[in-house]
Design a protein around this motif. Structure first.
Motif, short mmCIF file in Angstrom:
data_model
loop_
_atom_site.label_atom_id
_atom_site.label_comp_id
_atom_site.label_asym_id
_atom_site.label_seq_id
_atom_site.Cartn_x
_atom_site.Cartn_y
_atom_site.Cartn_z
N ASP A 127 37.09 44.64 36.46
CA ASP A 127 38.39 44.57 37.10
C ASP A 127 38.92 45.98 37.38
O ASP A 127 39.26 46.71 36.46
CB ASP A 127 39.38 43.81 36.19
N ILE A 153 38.96 38.61 35.35
CA ILE A 153 39.30 37.21 35.14
C ILE A 153 39.80 36.56 36.43
O ILE A 153 39.56 35.38 36.68
CB ILE A 153 40.33 37.08 33.99
N ASP A 154 40.45 37.35 37.29
CA ASP A 154 40.97 36.76 38.52
C ASP A 154 39.85 36.31 39.43
O ASP A 154 39.95 35.28 40.09
CB ASP A 154 41.89 37.75 39.24
N ILE A 157 38.62 33.05 38.01
CA ILE A 157 39.57 31.96 38.26
C ILE A 157 39.50 31.52 39.72
O ILE A 157 39.44 30.33 40.03
CB ILE A 157 41.00 32.40 37.87
N LYS A 187 43.76 28.77 33.32
CA LYS A 187 44.79 29.72 32.88
C LYS A 187 44.69 30.04 31.40
O LYS A 187 45.08 31.12 30.96
CB LYS A 187 46.18 29.13 33.17
N ARG A 190 42.68 33.12 30.76
CA ARG A 190 43.41 34.36 31.01
C ARG A 190 44.37 34.66 29.85
O ARG A 190 44.50 35.78 29.38
CB ARG A 190 44.18 34.27 32.31
N LEU A 193 42.73 36.26 26.70
CA LEU A 193 41.97 37.51 26.80
C LEU A 193 42.39 38.46 25.70
O LEU A 193 43.54 38.46 25.28
CB LEU A 193 42.22 38.18 28.16
N LYS A 213 39.95 44.90 28.77
CA LYS A 213 40.19 43.47 28.57
C LYS A 213 38.86 42.77 28.36
O LYS A 213 37.91 42.99 29.11
CB LYS A 213 40.84 42.88 29.81
#
Ligand SMILES: *[C@@H]1O[C@H](CO)[C@@H](O)[C@H](O)[C@H]1NC(C)=O
Ligand SMILES: *[C@@H]1O[C@H](CO)[C@@H](O)[C@H](O)[C@H]1NC(C)=O
Ligand SMILES: *[C@@H]1O[C@H](CO)[C@@H](O)[C@H](O)[C@H]1NC(C)=O
Length: 347
Positions: A127, A153-154, A157, A187, A190, A193, A213
């Motif tokens: 990230d 993570i985005d 997702i 979610k 996330r 994390l 993270k």
């Protein structure tokens, strides 16, 4: 319908043969062979086959965790994953379905994000948001800054949403339920994390730390979803012109409707007892299940066997024990130990 073993065979072929070769020749052929995929899902599969492999692993991760969480319950999550793994796999809109959809989504997000940070997927990595060089201070005034590889993570997702929400095409109350629970699963990852840090400075003085993270243990995600399962909210559809609105069911009709919270698991239909086999209800029944006679929980013989009673089987085990070397005979001498155990099975 796709069966897990069929699918994993396809995946195994991809992994064990020359990945590049098969994948560059014809990912779309492989993706077309996986039945149960919607056209949109086939397209996603063909566009990024490496992500698709991680996605299948993630689905499997979810399945194993579901089985672990429910191993002592009448409904033990063993049937749900045998069918149509990327399509609809539970007919009844129950609490158990809510959990199943959520953990499948969590597994996919998890596996995709993990594979991205390992560099195993060509279209994602770490990230970049966490790469800026500002130094922060923690509550003990120790400086730290972001560095290393923070899990993206985005991306996980987004990918899971694109793929798993794609099967919800019916635009009915059940679809709305699935979409909500899918989102809960994504979610949660996330939310759980963690921040891992590494010390820098002369001989471990830790004058500066870099942090990134990172994903928690998947078990932690399973435990959290299990708590949410126990507090799942029953909802009812309010038919609006704009589509389906799910509101929490309450005893008095005249009260103002309450929307479920973003991280609540929701379900439409009450669960059956799961005592008898019923394919439509997603129940394998509990005949022949091993139960625990001394437990007071859901795995106790009275709960698991639904009052039908249980049969006791005796097992006799013998083995060599207390082995000693005896000098006089220059040899080892052992005793024979034995143990009788009883196991209990539902009638
Ligand atoms: C990820 O990549 C490593 C090597 O870079 C490989 O050994 C491993 O099998 C890959 N894992 C997956 C799930 O593709
Ligand atoms: C789950 O239930 C099924 C059907 O009752 C049974 O065959 C299976 O062994 C159970 N799995 C576990 C892990 O207990
Ligand atoms: C049965 O339940 C008791 C009490 O919860 C527990 O101590 C015991 O380990 C269980 N036995 C088995 C075989 O799981």
């Amino acid at each position: 319908m796709v069966y897990v073993h069929n699918l994993s065979r396809v995946i195994i072929i991809i992994v064990f043969c020359n990945l590049q070769l098969i994948v560059t020749i014809s990912p779309s052929i492989i993706c077309n062979r996986i039945r149960g995929l919607s056209p949109k899902q086939k397209k996603i599969c063909a566009e990024s086959p490496d992500a698709f492999i991680a996605l299948s692993n993630g689905h499997q991760l979810g399945a194993l965790e579901c089985q672990h969480q429910f191993k002592d319950n009448r409904w033990n999550c063993s049937e749900a994953w045998l069918k149509d793994i990327f399509g609809h796999f539970m007919v009844l809109g129950s609490k158990e379905a809510a959990f199943t959809y959520a953990i499948a989504n969590a597994g996919v997000v998890y596996a995709i994000a993990a594979a991205c940070s390992r560099g195993n997927i060509s279209i994602c990595g770490c990230d970049q948001y966490y790469r800026h060089q500002i130094a922060y201070q923690d509550k003990n005034f120790q400086p730290w800054k972001w560095g290393g590889c923070s899990v993206d993570i985005d991306f996980g997702i987004r990918f899971a949403r694109k793929f798993l929400d794609a099967r919800e095409i019916e635009a009915d109350a059940r679809s709305a339920m699935n979409l909500h629970n899918n989102q809960v699963g994504r979610k949660i990852v996330r939310k759980l994390l963690k921040k891992d840090c590494l010390c820098h400075g002369i001989s471990g003085s830790c004058s500066l730390r870099t942090c990134w993270k990172t994903l928690p243990q998947f078990r932690e995600i399973g435990d959290t979803l299990m708590m949410k399962y126990k507090k799942a909210k029953q909802v009812a559809a309010q038919n609006k012109d704009t589509g389906y609105n799910l509101v929490i069911r309450r005893s008095k009709i005249d009260k103002k409707p309450i929307m479920p919270k973003t991280l609540d698991l929701i379900y439409l239909e009450p669960s059956p007892t799961y005592c008898e086999k019923d394919i439509y209800l997603g129940s394998s029944g509990t005949h022949g299940r091993k139960c625990n006679r001394t437990s007071k929980g859901t795995d106790s013989c009275s709960m698991l066997c639904c009052g039908r009673g249980y049969i006791t089987k005796l097992f006799h085990r013998t083995w060599q024990c207390n082995c000693k070397f005896i000098w006089e005979i220059m040899n080892v001498k052992c005793d024979i130990c034995s143990e009788r155990t009883e196991q209990y099975f539902c009638k």
